[in-house]
Enzyme design. Structure first.
Site, mmCIF file in Angstrom:
data_model
loop_
_atom_site.group_PDB
_atom_site.id
_atom_site.type_symbol
_atom_site.label_atom_id
_atom_site.label_comp_id
_atom_site.label_asym_id
_atom_site.label_seq_id
_atom_site.Cartn_x
_atom_site.Cartn_y
_atom_site.Cartn_z
ATOM 1 N N SER A 143 24.880 13.275 30.397
ATOM 2 C CA SER A 143 26.296 13.288 30.008
ATOM 3 C C SER A 143 26.966 14.502 30.650
ATOM 4 C CB SER A 143 26.409 13.415 28.489
ATOM 5 O OG SER A 143 27.758 13.652 28.121
ATOM 6 N N TYR A 157 23.809 17.522 20.806
ATOM 7 C CA TYR A 157 23.787 16.395 21.756
ATOM 8 C C TYR A 157 23.877 16.918 23.193
ATOM 9 C CZ TYR A 157 25.864 12.355 24.235
ATOM 10 O OH TYR A 157 26.165 11.361 25.132
#
Ligand code: NAP
Length: 248
Positions: A143, A157
């Protein structure tokens, strides 16, 4: 024989879009999912509609013994593996680091990082030319968060995706001589259900002004990069990252 790929979390979002594009490009597809059987069945039907074989297998890829079972069932259904997309991933509710519980950290790292290790180990065993395999390609979903850190929202995350980046570099170097390429795709803000699990279903529309292109992305736009990395067109690309983030 048709080439076969396994997509973890293939029932929704980026995984589902990848399954469909891969089918259009001629791959048979194994769709792993966690609990949304109906969504997985829809993706299977869409792949079959393209004239390719598809099977859905339920398994929690954050759990090592579930991954062992997933690959046993995969072997029975397909008999060969050419590519793995480590796509399954989770977010939890937005909060600051000081509020994060040990249980949350375990869930986030298990679902995003350990899953990728477990599935990659099984895939390398099957694809390695040193074990009689045909070689293959692994694509990890990282990401843009691995670069930005996602402060005040999901530093856990983001750190998990940082681990995916490092894993990609290291595994790529380890298995290059075994005919296996390992790369990662780093999406930016993409319209999927994942934002609802963070407590903000409309997050992409709130933050899209931060994107140089001033818009969110679509799962199909991420799938294009994933399927290219899976394919022979990327035959000299390994340990690489493709950011699909509108210039962010
Ligand atoms: P999503 O729409 O929330 O879909 C998640 C998928 O993963 C579902 O198919 C879900 O299965 C599956 N899944 C979740 N936990 C699992 C587990 N433990 N075992 C097996 N399957 C599991 O997610 P997405 O937005 O498409 O994200 C896909 C990947 O891209 C993730 O790694 C995510 O971190 C990454 N990413 C997304 C964005 C974004 O903006 N969307 C940005 C950057 C990176 P069920 O359907 O059965 O629940």
């Amino acid at each position: 024989m048709n080439k076969v790929i396994l997509i973890t979390g293939g029932s929704r979002g980026i995984g589902a879009a990848t399954a469909l594009l891969a089918a259009k490009k001629g791959y048979d597809v194994c769709i792993n999912y966690l609990r949304n059987e109906a969504a997985a069945a829809q993706v299977v039907a869409a792949v079959k509609n393209e004239g390719r074989n598809a099977v859905a297998i339920q398994a929690d890829v954050s759990n090592a013994s579930e991954v062992t079972r997933l690959f046993k069932e995969f072997d029975k259904a397909f008999g060969r593996l050419d590519g793995l997309v480590n796509n399954a991933g989770i977010l939890e509710t937005q909060m600051k680091v000081l509020e994060m519980s040990p249980g949350r950290l375990e869930r986030v790292f298990s679902a995003n990082v350990f899953s990728t290790f477990y599935c990659s180990i099984e895939a390398v065993r099957r694809m390695s030319t040193h074990n009689g395999g045909n070689g293959g390609s692994i694509v990890n979903l990282s990401s843009v968060a691995s670069r930005t850190g996602s402060p005040n929202e999901y530093v856990d995350y983001a750190a998990a995706k940082g681990a995916i980046d490092t894993f990609t570099i290291g595994l790529a170097k380890e298995v290059a001589v075994e005919g296996i390429r390992v790369n990662a795709v780093r999406p930016g803000f993409i319209y999927t259900d994942i934002h609802a699990s963070g407590g903000e279903p409309n997050r992409v529309d709130r933050v899209k002004e931060m994107v140089p292109m001033k818009r969110g992305g679509y799962p199909e736009e991420v799938a294009g990069a994933i399927v290219w990395l899976l394919s022979g067109e990327a035959s000299f690309t390994s340990g690489a990252f493709i950011d699909v983030a509108g210039g962010r």
